[in-house]
Design a protein around this motif. Structure first.
Motif, mmCIF file in Angstrom:
data_model
loop_
_atom_site.group_PDB
_atom_site.id
_atom_site.type_symbol
_atom_site.label_atom_id
_atom_site.label_comp_id
_atom_site.label_asym_id
_atom_site.label_seq_id
_atom_site.Cartn_x
_atom_site.Cartn_y
_atom_site.Cartn_z
ATOM 1 N N ARG A 269 -5.610 -5.292 3.434
ATOM 2 C CA ARG A 269 -4.908 -4.458 3.098
ATOM 3 C C ARG A 269 -4.089 -3.353 3.675
ATOM 4 N NH1 ARG A 269 -8.608 -0.639 0.458
ATOM 5 N NH2 ARG A 269 -10.815 -1.460 -0.459
ATOM 6 N N GLU A 270 -3.498 -4.558 5.033
ATOM 7 C CA GLU A 270 -2.913 -3.940 5.675
ATOM 8 C C GLU A 270 -1.933 -4.797 5.647
ATOM 9 O OE1 GLU A 270 -2.345 -1.645 8.387
ATOM 10 O OE2 GLU A 270 -0.474 -2.440 7.978
ATOM 11 N N ARG A 271 -2.279 -6.300 5.196
ATOM 12 C CA ARG A 271 -0.920 -6.643 4.141
ATOM 13 C C ARG A 271 -0.237 -6.352 2.675
ATOM 14 N NH1 ARG A 271 -4.004 -11.130 4.264
ATOM 15 N NH2 ARG A 271 -4.627 -11.061 2.273
ATOM 16 N N ILE A 272 -0.793 -5.954 2.200
ATOM 17 C CA ILE A 272 -0.763 -5.666 1.150
ATOM 18 C C ILE A 272 0.001 -3.847 1.044
ATOM 19 C CG2 ILE A 272 -1.583 -4.412 -1.092
ATOM 20 C CD1 ILE A 272 -4.161 -6.229 -1.052
ATOM 21 N N ALA A 273 -0.269 -3.488 2.417
ATOM 22 C CA ALA A 273 0.559 -2.023 1.887
ATOM 23 C C ALA A 273 1.992 -2.594 2.659
ATOM 24 C CB ALA A 273 -0.344 -1.474 3.372
ATOM 25 N N ARG A 274 2.087 -3.054 3.868
ATOM 26 C CA ARG A 274 3.406 -3.949 4.969
ATOM 27 C C ARG A 274 4.054 -4.191 3.160
ATOM 28 N NH1 ARG A 274 0.984 -6.421 8.817
ATOM 29 N NH2 ARG A 274 0.021 -8.234 7.881
ATOM 30 N N ARG A 275 2.938 -4.767 2.337
ATOM 31 C CA ARG A 275 4.605 -5.689 1.218
ATOM 32 C C ARG A 275 4.636 -4.354 0.350
ATOM 33 N NH1 ARG A 275 4.201 -10.884 -1.466
ATOM 34 N NH2 ARG A 275 4.946 -11.121 -2.610
ATOM 35 N N TYR A 276 4.226 -3.301 -0.257
ATOM 36 C CA TYR A 276 4.447 -2.160 -0.715
ATOM 37 C C TYR A 276 5.318 -1.359 0.009
ATOM 38 C CZ TYR A 276 1.137 -1.480 -4.563
ATOM 39 O OH TYR A 276 -0.178 -1.340 -5.641
ATOM 40 N N HIS A 363 -5.982 -2.868 -3.399
ATOM 41 C CA HIS A 363 -7.475 -3.055 -3.053
ATOM 42 C C HIS A 363 -7.196 -4.576 -2.691
ATOM 43 C CE1 HIS A 363 -7.247 -6.429 -6.489
ATOM 44 N NE2 HIS A 363 -6.609 -5.113 -6.957
ATOM 45 N N PRO A 364 -8.448 -4.731 -1.782
ATOM 46 C CA PRO A 364 -7.433 -6.421 -1.200
ATOM 47 C C PRO A 364 -7.838 -7.673 -2.037
ATOM 48 C CG PRO A 364 -10.376 -5.717 -0.614
ATOM 49 C CD PRO A 364 -8.993 -4.551 -2.105
ATOM 50 N N TYR A 365 -7.790 -7.637 -2.995
ATOM 51 C CA TYR A 365 -7.528 -8.977 -3.848
ATOM 52 C C TYR A 365 -6.114 -8.800 -5.044
ATOM 53 C CZ TYR A 365 -12.098 -8.869 -1.999
ATOM 54 O OH TYR A 365 -13.146 -9.143 -0.621
ATOM 55 N N LEU A 366 -5.204 -7.976 -4.658
ATOM 56 C CA LEU A 366 -4.462 -7.560 -5.489
ATOM 57 C C LEU A 366 -3.334 -9.042 -4.702
ATOM 58 C CD1 LEU A 366 -2.455 -5.458 -7.026
ATOM 59 C CD2 LEU A 366 -1.653 -4.493 -5.436
ATOM 60 N N ASP A 367 -3.085 -9.766 -5.445
ATOM 61 C CA ASP A 367 -2.155 -11.135 -4.997
ATOM 62 C C ASP A 367 -1.119 -10.832 -5.285
ATOM 63 O OD1 ASP A 367 -1.523 -11.989 -8.098
ATOM 64 O OD2 ASP A 367 -3.000 -12.010 -8.173
ATOM 65 N N ALA A 368 -0.307 -11.457 -4.570
ATOM 66 C CA ALA A 368 1.418 -11.026 -4.695
ATOM 67 C C ALA A 368 2.104 -11.319 -5.668
ATOM 68 C CB ALA A 368 1.975 -11.969 -3.727
ATOM 69 N N PRO A 369 1.433 -12.240 -6.539
ATOM 70 C CA PRO A 369 2.596 -11.992 -8.216
ATOM 71 C C PRO A 369 2.427 -10.375 -8.974
ATOM 72 C CG PRO A 369 1.805 -13.989 -7.964
ATOM 73 C CD PRO A 369 1.294 -13.367 -6.876
#
Ligand SMILES: *Cc1c(COP(=O)(O)O)cnc(C)c1O
Length: 384
Positions: A269-276, A363-369
């Protein structure tokens, strides 16, 4: 940005519970099957094991499972004897359950404002709400800070006001279990913390469930009595008015397995938030996390000019990207809650936020693409 792997327009989920199930593999199915085999559907061994696991995870001495996050809040108010004539201070920018339990307990919610940058309860507004409560002839007894969207509230500042005003602090961590405040996890901060295992929460089960975290042994024994009709020495020796609010054994079995992968999911989740944040900074108001705090990103909530929000939601929807507005109406503007007192100098920040916020898939399974597809769609809609 990468090319989207899915064709534009194919709907993506707001929260992908199916992806989590695929990752868990047989672990959850086997755990449920074990309960089906032993048939102790209420109070089976998984409940005590999960309570121990949960307490250890957050660093609280005790966890008491119950039937929902709402009940977790209500049970604590009941245990504290909070009722008619008492005021409980709540943020106006939250899910209704935070204030609903106060009314169910017979007390009166008094709404306070939140801090613009964190969406969380403003300690200065709590202090003023104490005066508002007294002016209404109420006894201010407790405050329920909410850790909204995954981010801990300003717990030190709230604890200071609570101490000065004699308020009990009941933390509503329904959206934020797993988050940290100055190195400590929620559950180990306030005298009592309630959380929810509703499936869409960061740590969800496969139905309804909740828990109270605390270090207070006396509170634990009251909660354990209250969740089974106020039982005394046994189930048919009822010494107080309680309710039916147990955590089902099957839900505890599911949660034991899900707690094992939870730290890993929090990292994702943290990684995805950083990408957003990287993709959307400068395009929309992105959420900020104060120094010393971590969020579990129950929601990724951005802010826009109110005039842009509906248009963004429609454009994303046309591309198969769901959004949600938490919360379009603050509590003090809801039919069921508008009769309750609002802090004397009003709730301008809450009112402003309610017009500006919109949450993106998280969510934790939101992949990068897939995430890049969301980012590109938001950018395209807002940069024109
Ligand atoms: C979800 C939620 C609750 C209630 O949890 P349930 O398990 O659905 O009863 C309470 N407070 C907040 C802030 C929530 O988001």
């Amino acid at each position: 940005m990468n090319q989207p792997v899915r064709a534009p327009g194919i709907p993506i989920p707001f929260i992908d519970l199916a992806a989590q199930r695929r990752r868990l593999g047989r672990a959850v199915d086997d755990a449920i099957a074990r309960v089906n085999d032993h048939c102790q559907f209420i109070g089976g061994p998984e409940v005590a094991q999960f309570e121990a696991d949960l307490a250890r995870f957050c660093g609280a001495r005790y966890a008491v499972g119950c039937a929902s996050g709402t009940d977790a809040l209500l049970l604590v108010l009941m245990a504290r004897g909070i009722g008619p004539g008492d005021a409980v201070i709540c943020p106006a920018f939250t899910f209704c359950a935070t204030a609903e339990v106060v009314v169910l307990a017979g007390a009166t919610p008094v709404f306070a404002d939140v801090i613009e940058d964190t969406f969380n309860l403003d300690a200065a507004s709590v202090k003023r709400a104490v005066l508002t409560a007294r002016r209404h002839g109420l006894k201010p007894k407790a405050v329920i800070p909410v850790d909204l969207f995954g981010l801990p509230a300003d717990h030190d500042a709230i604890a200071e006001v609570a101490k000065a005003e004699g308020l009990y602090v009941l933390d509503d961590a329904a959206q934020s279990f797993g988050a940290t405040y100055m190195g400590r996890k929620l559950g180990a901060l306030a005298p009592a913390t309630a959380t929810s295992f509703f499936p869409a929460k960061p740590l969800g089960c496969y139905g309804d469930g909740g828990a109270v975290l605390t270090d207070d042994e006396e509170l634990v024994s009251l909660l354990k009595s209250l969740r089974v009709h106020g039982q005394g020495a046994d189930k048919y020796d009822n010494v107080r008015i309680g309710m039916t609010s147990r955590l089902d054994t099957i839900q505890a079995a599911v949660l034991i397995e899900k707690l094992k992968i939870f730290p890993d999911e929090i990292e994702a989740r943290e990684r995805i938030a950083r990408r957003y944040a990287q993709g959307l900074d400068g395009v929309a108001g992105i959420p900020s996390v104060p120094d010393g705090l971590t969020s579990v990103w129950a929601q990724y909530t951005i802010r826009l000019k109110p005039s842009l929000r509906d248009g963004l939601a429609l454009k994303l929807k046309a591309e198969g990207i769901p959004t949600a507005v938490y919360y379009p109406k603050p509590l003090h503007r809801l039919e069921a809650y508008k009769r309750f007192p609002v802090v004397d100098n009003g709730i301008p920040v809450t009112d402003r936020l309610a017009g500006e916020v919109i949450s993106l898939p998280m969510h934790p399974y939101l992949d990068a693409p897939t995430q890049d597809r969301v980012i590109q769609a938001v950018r395209a809609a807002l940069i024109s």
